[in-house]
Scaffold this active site. Structure first.
Site, mmCIF file in Angstrom:
data_model
loop_
_atom_site.group_PDB
_atom_site.id
_atom_site.type_symbol
_atom_site.label_atom_id
_atom_site.label_comp_id
_atom_site.label_asym_id
_atom_site.label_seq_id
_atom_site.Cartn_x
_atom_site.Cartn_y
_atom_site.Cartn_z
ATOM 1 N N SER A 1 0.826 -1.199 0.000
ATOM 2 C CA SER A 1 0.000 0.000 0.000
ATOM 3 C C SER A 1 0.867 1.258 0.000
ATOM 4 C CB SER A 1 -0.909 -0.017 1.241
ATOM 5 O OG SER A 1 -1.592 1.205 1.357
ATOM 6 N N THR A 2 1.907 1.261 0.839
ATOM 7 C CA THR A 2 2.795 2.433 0.915
ATOM 8 C C THR A 2 3.514 2.637 -0.423
ATOM 9 O OG1 THR A 2 3.098 1.890 3.251
ATOM 10 C CG2 THR A 2 4.593 3.525 2.330
ATOM 11 N N GLY B 1 1.393 4.434 -2.772
ATOM 12 C CA GLY B 1 1.407 5.866 -2.456
ATOM 13 C C GLY B 1 2.670 6.529 -2.975
ATOM 14 N N MET C 1 20.745 12.174 26.843
ATOM 15 C CA MET C 1 21.448 13.451 26.841
ATOM 16 C C MET C 1 20.668 14.510 27.629
ATOM 17 S SD MET C 1 22.633 15.381 23.410
ATOM 18 C CE MET C 1 23.359 13.966 22.647
ATOM 19 N N SER D 1 18.344 14.076 29.833
ATOM 20 C CA SER D 1 18.193 13.722 31.251
ATOM 21 C C SER D 1 19.418 14.178 32.042
ATOM 22 C CB SER D 1 18.000 12.212 31.416
ATOM 23 O OG SER D 1 16.797 11.844 30.780
ATOM 24 N N LYS E 1 6.176 8.949 25.713
ATOM 25 C CA LYS E 1 5.488 7.654 25.556
ATOM 26 C C LYS E 1 4.088 7.602 26.181
ATOM 27 C CE LYS E 1 10.035 5.493 25.480
ATOM 28 N NZ LYS E 1 11.000 4.590 26.070
ATOM 29 N N LYS F 1 -6.865 5.221 -8.437
ATOM 30 C CA LYS F 1 -8.197 4.707 -8.819
ATOM 31 C C LYS F 1 -9.360 5.428 -8.121
ATOM 32 C CE LYS F 1 -6.241 0.805 -10.691
ATOM 33 N NZ LYS F 1 -5.055 1.363 -11.323
ATOM 34 N N ALA G 1 -8.855 -5.981 -0.957
ATOM 35 C CA ALA G 1 -7.402 -6.071 -0.887
ATOM 36 C C ALA G 1 -6.971 -6.902 0.303
ATOM 37 C CB ALA G 1 -6.794 -4.675 -0.805
ATOM 38 N N HIS G 2 -7.638 -6.714 1.424
ATOM 39 C CA HIS G 2 -7.270 -7.482 2.607
ATOM 40 C C HIS G 2 -7.544 -8.949 2.438
ATOM 41 C CE1 HIS G 2 -5.457 -5.445 5.886
ATOM 42 N NE2 HIS G 2 -6.023 -4.334 5.464
HETATM 43 P P1 ADP Z 1 20.112 9.152 23.566
HETATM 44 O O1 ADP Z 1 20.452 10.467 24.187
HETATM 45 O O2 ADP Z 1 19.260 9.255 22.343
HETATM 46 O O3 ADP Z 1 19.560 8.179 24.553
HETATM 47 P P2 ADP Z 1 22.754 8.058 23.645
HETATM 48 O O4 ADP Z 1 23.018 8.777 24.924
HETATM 49 O O5 ADP Z 1 22.739 6.570 23.670
HETATM 50 O O6 ADP Z 1 21.422 8.574 22.951
HETATM 51 O O7 ADP Z 1 23.765 8.510 22.493
HETATM 52 C C1 ADP Z 1 24.217 9.771 22.397
HETATM 53 C C2 ADP Z 1 25.731 9.756 22.568
HETATM 54 O O8 ADP Z 1 26.333 9.810 21.275
HETATM 55 C C3 ADP Z 1 26.210 10.912 23.373
HETATM 56 O O9 ADP Z 1 27.131 10.453 24.327
HETATM 57 C C4 ADP Z 1 26.915 11.818 22.366
HETATM 58 O O10 ADP Z 1 28.022 12.454 22.928
HETATM 59 C C5 ADP Z 1 27.331 10.843 21.277
HETATM 60 N N1 ADP Z 1 27.352 11.446 19.927
HETATM 61 C C6 ADP Z 1 28.334 11.365 19.023
HETATM 62 N N2 ADP Z 1 28.030 12.048 17.902
HETATM 63 C C7 ADP Z 1 26.802 12.558 18.085
HETATM 64 C C8 ADP Z 1 25.924 13.367 17.301
HETATM 65 N N3 ADP Z 1 26.244 13.770 16.056
HETATM 66 N N4 ADP Z 1 24.755 13.717 17.823
HETATM 67 C C9 ADP Z 1 24.404 13.326 19.055
HETATM 68 N N5 ADP Z 1 25.161 12.567 19.856
HETATM 69 C C10 ADP Z 1 26.369 12.188 19.385
#
Ligand code: ADP
Length: 525
Positions: A197-198, A201, A291, A293, A323, A354, A497-498
């Site tokens: 289907s995709t 499209g 990152m 967090s 989520k 169609k 189709a299904h």
């Molecule tokens: P997420 O934050 O999505 O959970 P991760 O912490 O597992 O991802 O991965 C991010 C890591 O990848 C970071 O430690 C960051 O420094 C590294 N990194 C390397 N290159 C990049 C980039 N271009 N963009 C973002 N992070 C990068």
């Protein structure tokens, strides 16, 4: 891996190996000799005596031959002069299972104990332990695969208590022209008709010159919940964050965590004496939850110095919102916010899809806009964005649980061109949460798919561009999916189709399998 390892690696394998007349597998005895030479101090099992007078069946004699006593196995396992991984290599699978069942080895720690060169063995043994402890006992001999998988990428990153992996069929729709470049659309799915289907499209979109996309936002969010002794104090903290001084202090602390995290905005809200702060940041090519967090944690530490009375209840106070369905994501955006748009010539609507421009526009208003409004939907103004998005998420190593907000989408259709004979169609998706580094993108098959799209890993010149391109591709593929399903519905093709493409022939009694091929492709939504 040491050359004497696995003397008794797999009982099943050894039992299959060619045996001499005395019933002892030749390769086994060779391996035992090697172990004896390497470790003369070890008490290894002796071959069963042919004149023992034992009347036990062959299987029994082999079992007792392979299995040393618990005491012997423990002595080998706990031998202090060797690393644990070497000791485990001297034990058979069955002996390791015996130690685990006796509480000497934690099932969750098998990989750590076995070491990097015995990861598959750790998985095999865990399957056996869990299988035998379960009421069905099927896992060990099930068709859930576990061999030939790179578990080193999983360990400590993607999954725990691993017993194998679940393969999902991978199809390719398209190619689809997105911003002037052709991309195959990778889709991991078990839903028949979805890829077909995709693809239909894509064909219609390509015939109109392809899809144009615009990225209107890029910012992952985290929203901690912070308690104060009173609403007055929470209000003071809110005012400080909203001031230039407070904003600058939090930004400095936040950005100290990563060169990719650039704080874009801080949104504050109060409920009673609880303060919520929604941090929004760019995250380069990472989806960014880790990152952001870390950055949020740093910012809250800085804030705590100024407001010692505050109590951080949770780094995620659901004001993010990750989520879970939430209007804040739909209104403010989360991850990549993308609009994808195309014009389909009227004759293509007729020949490929169609149906007619008029029927499509009418259906889109009545179903995607009015129907969803009647249902009280938030961000669900589409036919099946989640179908396409989730299939691409699975194929490219994204977090599939984030399809909740990532699938938010408004599909719009209107007549355009001379006499309105062509179709202007777009999807607006404010929350596509994707990355090309980190998470499931470290797994080799998923990396293969990202390679196919040319967006694997960190973009070498412009950090963030790979993840943004992936979001543009996803929105464009959603556009293809919307167009095809809406067309099938407008033309009344869906059921046919299904019946032809999505009924399992394996589980369906022959008499009920339809023989009439469908006139078009569609997908359920
Ligand atoms: P997420 O934050 O999505 O959970 P991760 O912490 O597992 O991802 O991965 C991010 C890591 O990848 C970071 O430690 C960051 O420094 C590294 N990194 C390397 N290159 C990049 C980039 N271009 N963009 C973002 N992070 C990068």
């Amino acid at each position: 891996m040491s050359n004497y390892l696995y003397p008794l690696a797999s009982l099943a394998q050894i039992q299959k190996s060619p045996s001499r007349e005395d019933g002892i597998p030749e390769d086994l005895e060779l391996k035992l000799k090697q172990v004896r030479l390497a470790h003369p101090e070890q008490s290894l099992p002796s071959p069963p005596s042919s004149d023992s007078g034992s009347s036990s069946p062959k299987q029994d004699s082999e079992e007792s031959y392979f299995l040393r006593s618990l005491k012997e196995c423990l002595a080998i396992y706990e031998e202090p002069s060797r690393p644990r991984s070497e000791s485990l290599a001297l034990l058979s699978d069955e002996e390791v299972i015996m130690l685990a069942n006796n509480g000497n080895i934690a099932t969750y720690a098998l990989e750590k104990l076995f070491g990097m060169d015995q990861l598959e063995r750790a998985v095999r043994i865990r399957r056996a332990i869990l299988s035998r402890a379960s009421s069905t006992g099927t896992l060990e001999s099930s068709s859930i695969p576990y061999e030939n998988y790179d578990y080193s990428r999983v360990l400590g990153a993607c999954c725990e208590n691993v017993v194998g992996y679940i393969p999902i069929p991978l199809g390719v729709a398209g190619p689809l022209t997105v911003d002037g470049k052709q991309y195959p659309i990778p889709m991991a799915t078990a839903e028949g008709t979805l890829v077909a289907s995709t693809s239909r499209g894509c064909k219609a979109l390509n015939a109109g010159g392809g899809v144009s996309t615009v990225l209107v936002g890029d910012g992952m969010t985290r929203g901690p919940a912070i308690d104060f002794p009173s609403a007055i104090q929470a209000g003071k903290a809110k005012a400080w964050i909203d001031s230039n001084e407070g904003h600058a202090a939090l930004r400095e602390a936040f950005e100290s965590m990563s060169r990719f995290a650039k704080l874009k905005s801080l949104k504050t809200a109060i409920a009673g004496r609880t303060l919520y702060v929604r941090f929004a940041t760019t995250t380069g090519d990472a989806m960014g939850m880790n990152m952001i967090s870390k950055g949020t944690e740093k910012a809250l530490e800085a804030m705590q110095k100024r407001f010692p009375e505050m109590v951080v209840l949770a780094l995620s106070g659901n004001y993010c919102t990750d989520k879970k369905p939430a209007a804040i994501n739909w209104i403010e955006g989360r991850g990549k916010s993308v609009v994808a748009e195309a014009v389909i010539p009227g004759h293509v609507v007729k020949t490929v899809l169609k149906t007619t421009v008029r029927d499509l526009c009418n259906l889109n208003v009545k179903k995607n806009l009015m129907g969803s409004a009647m249902a009280g939907s938030i961000g669900g103004f589409n036919a099946h964005a989640a179908n396409i998005l989730t299939a691409i998420f699975l194929a490219t190593g994204q977090d599939p649980a984030q399809n909740v907000e990532s699938s938010m989408c408004m599909t719009l259709m209107e007549p355009t061109g001379l006499n309105g004979e062509d179709l202007l169609v777009s999807v607006t998706m404010p929350c596509i949460e994707v990355g090309t580094v980190g998470g499931g993108t470290v797994l080799a098959p998923q990396q293969g798919v990202l390679d196919m799209l040319g967006v694997r890993g960190a973009h070498p010149q412009h950090p963030g561009q790979n993840a943004q391109t992936l979001a543009r591709i996803i929105a464009s593929a959603v556009l293809a999916g919307e167009l095809s399903l809406l067309s099938a519905l407008a033309a009344g093709h869906l059921i046919k189709a299904h019946m032809a493409h999505n009924r399992s022939q394996v589980n369906t009694p022959a008499a009920s399998v339809p023989v009439t091929p469908g006139a078009g492709f569609a997908s359920r939504a």
